[in-house]
Structure formats: C-alpha cells, structure tokens
Design an enzyme around this catalytic site. Structure first.
Site, PDB file in Angstrom:
ATOM      1  N   VAL A 138      -5.815  25.436  34.458  1.00 41.30           N
ATOM      2  CA  VAL A 138      -4.729  24.624  34.412  1.00 41.30           C
ATOM      3  C   VAL A 138      -4.623  24.176  35.944  1.00 41.30           C
ATOM      4  CG1 VAL A 138      -2.135  24.773  34.349  1.00 41.30           C
ATOM      5  CG2 VAL A 138      -3.284  25.555  32.579  1.00 41.30           C
ATOM      6  N   PRO A 155      -1.483  37.191  32.020  1.00 43.87           N
ATOM      7  CA  PRO A 155      -1.920  37.759  30.827  1.00 43.87           C
ATOM      8  C   PRO A 155      -1.116  38.948  30.216  1.00 43.87           C
ATOM      9  CG  PRO A 155      -2.908  38.943  32.418  1.00 43.87           C
ATOM     10  CD  PRO A 155      -2.100  37.806  33.157  1.00 43.87           C
ATOM     11  N   CYS A 204      -3.590  31.624  25.023  1.00 47.19           N
ATOM     12  CA  CYS A 204      -2.269  31.449  25.062  1.00 47.19           C
ATOM     13  C   CYS A 204      -1.184  31.819  23.795  1.00 47.19           C
ATOM     14  CB  CYS A 204      -1.801  30.042  25.735  1.00 47.19           C
ATOM     15  SG  CYS A 204      -2.319  30.125  27.400  1.00 47.19           S
ATOM     16  N   ALA A 210      -6.961  28.403  40.709  1.00 44.57           N
ATOM     17  CA  ALA A 210      -7.749  27.086  40.189  1.00 44.57           C
ATOM     18  C   ALA A 210      -8.265  27.300  38.836  1.00 44.57           C
ATOM     19  CB  ALA A 210      -8.841  27.014  41.355  1.00 44.57           C
ATOM     20  N   LEU A 257      -0.903  21.137  28.439  1.00 42.32           N
ATOM     21  CA  LEU A 257      -2.230  20.511  28.141  1.00 42.32           C
ATOM     22  C   LEU A 257      -2.893  21.480  27.287  1.00 42.32           C
ATOM     23  CD1 LEU A 257      -4.717  22.221  29.320  1.00 42.32           C
ATOM     24  CD2 LEU A 257      -4.119  20.924  31.360  1.00 42.32           C
ATOM     25  N   ARG A 315     -11.477  32.638  25.253  1.00 43.75           N
ATOM     26  CA  ARG A 315     -10.399  33.914  25.226  1.00 43.75           C
ATOM     27  C   ARG A 315      -9.823  34.020  23.737  1.00 43.75           C
ATOM     28  NH1 ARG A 315      -7.564  32.111  30.748  1.00 43.75           N
ATOM     29  NH2 ARG A 315      -8.104  30.103  29.979  1.00 43.75           N
ATOM     30  N   LEU A 341       7.267  28.769  26.164  1.00 44.40           N
ATOM     31  CA  LEU A 341       7.241  29.518  24.966  1.00 44.40           C
ATOM     32  C   LEU A 341       7.432  29.261  23.554  1.00 44.40           C
ATOM     33  CD1 LEU A 341       8.449  32.999  26.580  1.00 44.40           C
ATOM     34  CD2 LEU A 341       6.120  32.340  26.747  1.00 44.40           C
ATOM     35  N   PHE A 347       5.845  27.556  18.231  1.00 44.15           N
ATOM     36  CA  PHE A 347       5.963  26.736  16.946  1.00 44.15           C
ATOM     37  C   PHE A 347       4.738  26.017  16.691  1.00 44.15           C
ATOM     38  CE2 PHE A 347      10.439  25.104  15.622  1.00 44.15           C
ATOM     39  CZ  PHE A 347      10.999  26.061  16.096  1.00 44.15           C
TER      40      PHE A 347
HETATM   41  P1  NAD Z   1      -6.989  31.142  34.613  1.00 44.61           P
HETATM   42  O1  NAD Z   1      -7.346  32.737  34.332  1.00 44.61           O
HETATM   43  O2  NAD Z   1      -7.994  30.083  34.078  1.00 44.61           O
HETATM   44  O3  NAD Z   1      -6.714  30.829  36.153  1.00 44.61           O
HETATM   45  C1  NAD Z   1      -5.946  31.608  36.964  1.00 44.61           C
HETATM   46  C2  NAD Z   1      -6.465  31.626  38.221  1.00 44.61           C
HETATM   47  O4  NAD Z   1      -5.740  32.198  39.188  1.00 44.61           O
HETATM   48  C3  NAD Z   1      -7.765  32.340  38.281  1.00 44.61           C
HETATM   49  O5  NAD Z   1      -8.760  31.871  38.949  1.00 44.61           O
HETATM   50  C4  NAD Z   1      -7.410  33.790  39.323  1.00 44.61           C
HETATM   51  O6  NAD Z   1      -8.546  33.902  40.258  1.00 44.61           O
HETATM   52  C5  NAD Z   1      -6.245  32.822  40.190  1.00 44.61           C
HETATM   53  N1  NAD Z   1      -5.330  34.027  40.774  1.00 44.61           N
HETATM   54  C6  NAD Z   1      -4.939  34.998  40.392  1.00 44.61           C
HETATM   55  N2  NAD Z   1      -4.110  35.656  41.317  1.00 44.61           N
HETATM   56  C7  NAD Z   1      -4.048  34.826  42.433  1.00 44.61           C
HETATM   57  C8  NAD Z   1      -3.412  34.757  43.618  1.00 44.61           C
HETATM   58  N3  NAD Z   1      -2.682  36.090  43.957  1.00 44.61           N
HETATM   59  N4  NAD Z   1      -3.631  34.072  44.668  1.00 44.61           N
HETATM   60  C9  NAD Z   1      -4.771  33.151  44.168  1.00 44.61           C
HETATM   61  N5  NAD Z   1      -5.317  32.894  43.281  1.00 44.61           N
HETATM   62  C10 NAD Z   1      -4.999  33.704  42.034  1.00 44.61           C
HETATM   63  O7  NAD Z   1      -5.618  30.931  33.768  1.00 44.61           O
HETATM   64  P2  NAD Z   1      -5.193  29.448  33.128  1.00 44.61           P
HETATM   65  O8  NAD Z   1      -5.735  29.404  31.906  1.00 44.61           O
HETATM   66  O9  NAD Z   1      -5.367  28.355  34.245  1.00 44.61           O
HETATM   67  O10 NAD Z   1      -3.582  29.822  32.959  1.00 44.61           O
HETATM   68  C11 NAD Z   1      -2.808  29.646  34.066  1.00 44.61           C
HETATM   69  C12 NAD Z   1      -1.403  29.709  33.632  1.00 44.61           C
HETATM   70  O11 NAD Z   1      -1.095  28.676  33.008  1.00 44.61           O
HETATM   71  C13 NAD Z   1      -1.046  30.832  32.395  1.00 44.61           C
HETATM   72  O12 NAD Z   1       0.286  31.343  32.605  1.00 44.61           O
HETATM   73  C14 NAD Z   1      -1.305  30.328  31.246  1.00 44.61           C
HETATM   74  O13 NAD Z   1      -0.563  30.917  30.210  1.00 44.61           O
HETATM   75  C15 NAD Z   1      -0.653  28.822  31.251  1.00 44.61           C
HETATM   76  N6  NAD Z   1      -1.234  27.776  30.581  1.00 44.61           N
HETATM   77  C16 NAD Z   1      -2.575  27.818  30.272  1.00 44.61           C
HETATM   78  C17 NAD Z   1      -3.146  26.694  29.420  1.00 44.61           C
HETATM   79  C18 NAD Z   1      -4.583  26.738  29.115  1.00 44.61           C
HETATM   80  O14 NAD Z   1      -5.000  25.811  28.256  1.00 44.61           O
HETATM   81  N7  NAD Z   1      -5.392  27.375  29.548  1.00 44.61           N
HETATM   82  C19 NAD Z   1      -2.181  25.534  29.192  1.00 44.61           C
HETATM   83  C20 NAD Z   1      -0.911  25.711  29.644  1.00 44.61           C
HETATM   84  C21 NAD Z   1      -0.501  26.823  30.158  1.00 44.61           C
HETATM   85  C1  UGA Z   2      -2.295  25.130  23.102  1.00 47.95           C
HETATM   86  C2  UGA Z   2      -1.194  24.189  23.022  1.00 47.95           C
HETATM   87  O1  UGA Z   2      -1.912  23.254  22.036  1.00 47.95           O
HETATM   88  C3  UGA Z   2      -0.924  23.558  24.183  1.00 47.95           C
HETATM   89  O2  UGA Z   2       0.118  22.775  24.096  1.00 47.95           O
HETATM   90  C4  UGA Z   2      -0.568  24.530  25.414  1.00 47.95           C
HETATM   91  O3  UGA Z   2      -0.344  23.928  26.782  1.00 47.95           O
HETATM   92  C5  UGA Z   2      -1.787  25.747  25.426  1.00 47.95           C
HETATM   93  O4  UGA Z   2      -1.872  26.277  24.111  1.00 47.95           O
HETATM   94  C6  UGA Z   2      -1.459  26.746  26.416  1.00 47.95           C
HETATM   95  O5  UGA Z   2      -0.089  27.089  26.615  1.00 47.95           O
HETATM   96  O6  UGA Z   2      -2.331  27.525  26.639  1.00 47.95           O
HETATM   97  P1  UGA Z   2      -4.975  25.043  23.311  1.00 47.95           P
HETATM   98  O7  UGA Z   2      -4.923  26.838  22.987  1.00 47.95           O
HETATM   99  O8  UGA Z   2      -5.901  24.979  24.556  1.00 47.95           O
HETATM  100  O9  UGA Z   2      -3.644  24.620  23.447  1.00 47.95           O
HETATM  101  O10 UGA Z   2      -5.528  24.766  22.039  1.00 47.95           O
HETATM  102  P2  UGA Z   2      -4.912  24.199  20.502  1.00 47.95           P
HETATM  103  O11 UGA Z   2      -5.392  22.873  20.261  1.00 47.95           O
HETATM  104  O12 UGA Z   2      -3.549  24.374  20.615  1.00 47.95           O
HETATM  105  O13 UGA Z   2      -5.701  25.371  19.660  1.00 47.95           O
HETATM  106  C7  UGA Z   2      -5.238  26.414  19.646  1.00 47.95           C
HETATM  107  C8  UGA Z   2      -6.044  27.320  18.518  1.00 47.95           C
HETATM  108  O14 UGA Z   2      -5.454  26.935  17.140  1.00 47.95           O
HETATM  109  C9  UGA Z   2      -7.461  27.078  18.558  1.00 47.95           C
HETATM  110  O15 UGA Z   2      -8.268  27.977  17.966  1.00 47.95           O
HETATM  111  C10 UGA Z   2      -7.905  25.934  17.126  1.00 47.95           C
HETATM  112  O16 UGA Z   2      -8.882  25.744  16.693  1.00 47.95           O
HETATM  113  C11 UGA Z   2      -6.684  26.440  16.348  1.00 47.95           C
HETATM  114  N1  UGA Z   2      -5.869  25.328  15.347  1.00 47.95           N
HETATM  115  C12 UGA Z   2      -5.203  24.518  15.916  1.00 47.95           C
HETATM  116  C13 UGA Z   2      -6.124  25.452  14.078  1.00 47.95           C
HETATM  117  O17 UGA Z   2      -6.635  26.762  13.394  1.00 47.95           O
HETATM  118  N2  UGA Z   2      -5.486  24.547  13.249  1.00 47.95           N
HETATM  119  C14 UGA Z   2      -5.018  23.503  13.558  1.00 47.95           C
HETATM  120  O18 UGA Z   2      -4.365  22.757  12.636  1.00 47.95           O
HETATM  121  C15 UGA Z   2      -5.002  23.340  15.080  1.00 47.95           C
END
Ligand code: NAD
Ligand code: UGA
Length: 461
Positions: A18, A95, A278, A15, A165, A348, A223, A228
């Site tokens: 994402v 992570p 990420c 939760a 997102l 983060r 990835l 990119f």
């Molecule tokens: P997050 O740390 O915010 O959330 C992960 C959650 O999973 C935590 O609340 C944790 O307690 C829970 N968890 C861990 N192990 C568990 C288990 N065994 N059972 C139940 N719950 C468990 O992480 P996030 O930022 O939501 O990212 C999740 C994934 O999505 C990662 O792989 C990340 O790379 C990917 N992702 C993140 C973003 C982003 O914007 N943060 C965007 C796209 C993709």
């Molecule tokens: C990024 C990607 O944009 C999402 O598509 C992806 O799902 C996500 O990572 C993920 O996998 O976690 P996010 O990290 O939330 O999203 O935010 P971004 O808008 O991509 O910004 C990332 C970092 O780049 C920030 O520190 C931002 O300030 C920096 N940034 C962004 C720049 O320095 N210059 C830019 O032109 C754009």
C-alpha cells in the site's frame, strides 16, 4: 543549485503493497509535494530504489520512475523524515494477532503503536497523522491518546484515510478510484486537517469522488467494504457446491443474478476460495469487535463468510482425492498458479498454500508453476521440500503428472497447448479448474477428465 521548495512534505511510514504504490501515485500526480517513504526493512527500501521493485504490480515501475529522484524518495531514516514532514501517512502491516487475548481474530497493533511512539519521540512540530493501514474502529482514539500524551505541546491530528486498492490493479485503482474516503474529527482542528488531505487527492481525483466522514465511519467503512466483497464470494462459492449436486452451472447462475442491477455482476466468480492478506484478517477483526460489544449474532454472521471460504478450499482438495480413486499418494500433481490472484506475486493467504499442504499430507508429489510467485511460494512451503518442486515452465510441471490443479486465474493458462500437455501426462489425466478459466469442453475432447467449480464434471469414466 538552490534547493527546491516544496508546497508540502509528505511522509509515509511503511513501504509495502500500500505505502509504495500509494505514495508513488501521489508523487507522480503532485510534483509540488515532496513525498518520502520510509521502512524498517532496508532490503525493501533498496528494492524500491532499484528497477526491481519489491512487489510485482503492472504499470507500477513507470509511475515510480516518473517521480523517483525528483519528488519521491525511499529511505530508512525514519526519525529525520518524521521531523521534516507536515503530513504523515502510516501504512504499516496490521496482521491478525497470533498471541494473547484475541489471538486469531483481533488486529495486532504492535507495528502501528511503534510508529506512533517514533512519531512522538522525533517530532519537533505539529503534524497531521493519517491512518492508511486498515485498523479496528476507534483506533484513532487510542492513537491520539498516545500521541497527545506528551509534554512538548505539539498537536497531532489523527485522520483515517483507508486504502481500497486491489493488488494487480493498484495503479488503475489509485489513478481512478471509485472513491477516496477521509475521516476526521468534526471540530475546527479536525476539519482543517481534513481539508489538507482532501487537497492532496483533489490534484487528480474529481471532488465528488472524495468523500468525508467522521473518523469512526471511515475506519469502519474499510472493514465493511472488505467484508461485503468477501461475502459475495462466499455466497457464490456456497452456491457452487449446490450446483455441483444439481447439474446447475454456477457461471450461468452468477450471470443470471448479476444482471439484476440491484445485485450487480462483479465479484461473483466462484472459485477455490478467496485469498489475500486482508479479507480474512479484516473479517475476523470485525468479528472480534462485534464480540467485544456483545453482538454475538452479528459476529457469527460475518464469521460464516470465512468458514465458507475454508469449506470451499477443503471441498476442492476432497474432490481431487476422491475422483483420483481415493488416493494421491505417490502421484505427481501440477499446480498452475500459486499467487492469490492474477497479476501479483503475492501469496499471502493464497488458497494454493492450503491445497498444496493438503496434497503433501496425502503424500502426493506437487510441482508448482507460477509466472510471478515462485519466490514467495518457496518461502510459504519451507519444510515441505521432500514433496514439492518448483518450475518456471508449465509444460515441465505437467510432464508425468496425473493431474493439474489451476489455482490462480493467470490469463496465460488459457493459452497453453493442452494437447501437448495431455500427451506428456499419466493417464487418466485430470484437470481441476479452481478458477473456471479453461475451455472445459475442448479439454474433455482432448481426453482430460475435467472438474470445474460449480459445473457438471466432464468425465471419461
Ligand atoms: P506490507 O506488509 O506489505 O507492508 C508494511 C510495511 O510496514 C513493511 O514493509 C514493514 O517492514 C513496515 N513496517 C512495519 N512496522 C514498521 C515501523 N515501525 N516503522 C517503519 N516501517 C514499518 O503490508 P501492506 O499489504 O502494504 O498493508 C499495509 C496496511 O494496508 C494493512 O493494514 C492492510 O490491511 C492495508 N491494506 C492492504 C492492501 C493490500 O492490497 N495489500 C489494500 C488496502 C489496505
Ligand atoms: C481486496 C479488495 O478488493 C480491495 O478493495 C482492498 O483494498 C484490499 O482487499 C485490501 O484491503 O487489502 P485484493 O485482496 O488485493 O483486494 O484482491 P481482490 O481482487 O479483492 O481478490 C481477493 C480474492 O478474492 C482473490 O483470491 C480473488 O481470486 C478472489 N475472488 C475475487 C474470487 O474468488 N471471486 C471473485 O469474483 C473476485
């Protein structure tokens, strides 16, 4: 009252940033499905059940409130919810590994594997398992092996549906995605499961934007998309260093190249460096995979994206110290913005962590203002309490400071009264605009010496 029958029972394990928003959007758009989000962290679940959500994301509370209590549930009961689900999204954290083989590069898949084992031990019927977390290419194979190594005879079909997102714009990104990607095996079982996941998104996403592929392409595309995007930022940041030497202006350069439709104008804002949970993790993961396959030149190419980012952060602090007469010891410095980007409380991998720690190592006193990220900042800077203060008032942060460093592009920073701020600061007063969001000429005219990124500095000495 008769219990309502739902068309599908969807579960999400994890939760976080994402799992919460993604499932809230599915529930809000699809009242015919029951959507449950579970987590091992009871505090997180309690926050999702309240009006004080565990993450700050504009517009999210409205989406959650629309569905919560109707067809959207948050719970810590993992096993019971696994049993009743038809489709299970897994959105746990992945992570970078900090120990053992691949430490510092490979993805730490322990949380992911634990969920597979919980699914295996609790399930009492066939399930579709959807990878939502970002995972190394070919993880689905390992997952299918673990899940299908059981004597129960149940079948677990593993799909990849990576999430694209961005934080701060999650609601808009989920509501109107550029694309939704669903990867599956291309045999009968895989295609049948794929169709079920396509059907979920088709409730609100136009079919032409729902694309399908084999599982490995879907895993790898996630990835590569992040690599990119980060590469564009490192590219423009590398050029910002050259601009500072040549009196070119990186904003003008970015504008000029971005108008070439083959290049495009987005993700060309030079700054103090990219942060977020990420980009770095996913690139290092890509690097590790390339090395695993003996593709060392490819690995080095992508690793340089991370190296330039570290260089940019280091360069920023070096400039600060150098122009402030080669010492910041004992000087008060205000940090405007600690979140890794605007409109989130997430810190983060925020460049602000590195910058603050370096300034503390130089024995400066650092005062941090951020509208949403102070709690996370306090956690990130634990142990540095002798050097760091936190405030929810930017004017209080600036008062008595020698310099301001802008590290997040929060819009409110541009609207502050800089004459008032200047009057309250030590002189000479410096501004280091790590996001190029302020009116540099106006600041210079007030009396500040201004150091943007990739533009000529405006100095009074
Ligand atoms: P997050 O740390 O915010 O959330 C992960 C959650 O999973 C935590 O609340 C944790 O307690 C829970 N968890 C861990 N192990 C568990 C288990 N065994 N059972 C139940 N719950 C468990 O992480 P996030 O930022 O939501 O990212 C999740 C994934 O999505 C990662 O792989 C990340 O790379 C990917 N992702 C993140 C973003 C982003 O914007 N943060 C965007 C796209 C993709
Ligand atoms: C990024 C990607 O944009 C999402 O598509 C992806 O799902 C996500 O990572 C993920 O996998 O976690 P996010 O990290 O939330 O999203 O935010 P971004 O808008 O991509 O910004 C990332 C970092 O780049 C920030 O520190 C931002 O300030 C920096 N940034 C962004 C720049 O320095 N210059 C830019 O032109 C754009």
């Amino acid at each position: 009252m008769a219990k309502r029958e739902f068309e599908k029972k969807i579960l999400c394990i994890g939760a976080g940033y994402v799992g919460g928003p993604t499932m809230a959007m599915i529930a809000a758009k699809c009242p015919q499905y029951e959507v449950t989000v579970v987590d091992v962290d009871p505090a997180r679940i309690a926050a999702w059940q309240s009006d004080s959500l565990p993450i700050y994301e504009p517009g999210l509370l409205e989406v959650v409130k629309k569905a919560r209590g109707n067809n959207l549930m948050f719970s810590t009961e993992i096993e019971a919810n696994i049993r009743k689900a038809d489709i299970i999204f897994v959105s746990v954290n992945t992570p970078t590994k900090t120990f053992g083989d691949g430490a510092g590069r490979a993805a730490d898949l322990q949380y992911w594997e634990k969920t597979a084992r919980s699914i295996l031990s609790a399930a009492e019927s066939d399930k579709i398992i959807v990878e939502k977390s970002t995972l190394p290419v070919r993880t689905a194979k390992a997952m299918a092996r673990i899940l299908n190594a059981n004597e129960s005879g149940f079948h677990f079909e593993v799909l990849s549906n990576p999430e694209f997102l961005a934080e701060g714009t999650a609601v808009a990104d989920l509501e109107n995605p550029d694309r939704v990607l669903i990867g599956s095996r291309e045999n009968e079982q895989g295609l049948k499961a794929r169709a079920q996941v396509v059907d979920i998104y088709a409730n609100w996403v136009p079919r032409k934007r729902i694309i399908t592929s084999n599982v490995w392409s879907a895993e790898l595309s996630k990835l590569v998309a992040n690599a990119f995007l980060a590469q564009r930022i490192s590219s423009i940041n590398s050029i910002s260093a050259l601009c500072e030497k040549t009196e070119a202006n990186v904003v003008e350069v970015a504008h000029a190249i971005g108008m070439d439709s083959r290049i495009g104008s987005r993700f060309l804002d030079a700054g103090v460096g990219f942060g977020g949970s990420c980009f770095k993790k996913d690139i290092l993961n890509l690097v590790y995979i390339c090395e695993h396959y003996g593709l060392n030149e490819v690995a080095q190419y992508w690793e340089s994206v991370v190296k330039i980012n570290e260089y940019q952060e280091q360069r920023f602090v070096r400039t600060m110290v150098k122009v402030m007469f080669n010492t910041v010891a004992g000087k008060r410095i205000a940090i405007f913005g600690f979140a890794f980007k605007k409109d989130t409380g997430d810190t983060r991998e925020s460049p602000a962590i590195y910058v603050t720690k370096q300034l503390c190592a130089e024995k400066a006193g650092v005062v941090i203002f951020d509208p949403k990220a102070l709690d996370n900042a306090k956690r990130d800077l634990r142990g540095l309490e002798d050097y760091v203060e936190f405030t929810d008032d930017p004017y209080a942060a600036a008062k008595g400071s020698h310099a301001i460093a802008v590290l997040t592009e929060w819009e409110l920073f541009a609207a502050l009264d800089y004459q008032r701020i200047y009057d309250s600061m030590e002189k000479p007063a410096f501004i280091f605009d790590g996001r190029n969001i302020l009116d540099h000429q106006a600041l210079y005219e007030i009396g500040f010496s201004v150091f943007p990124i990739g533009k000529p500095a405006l100095k009074h000495f």
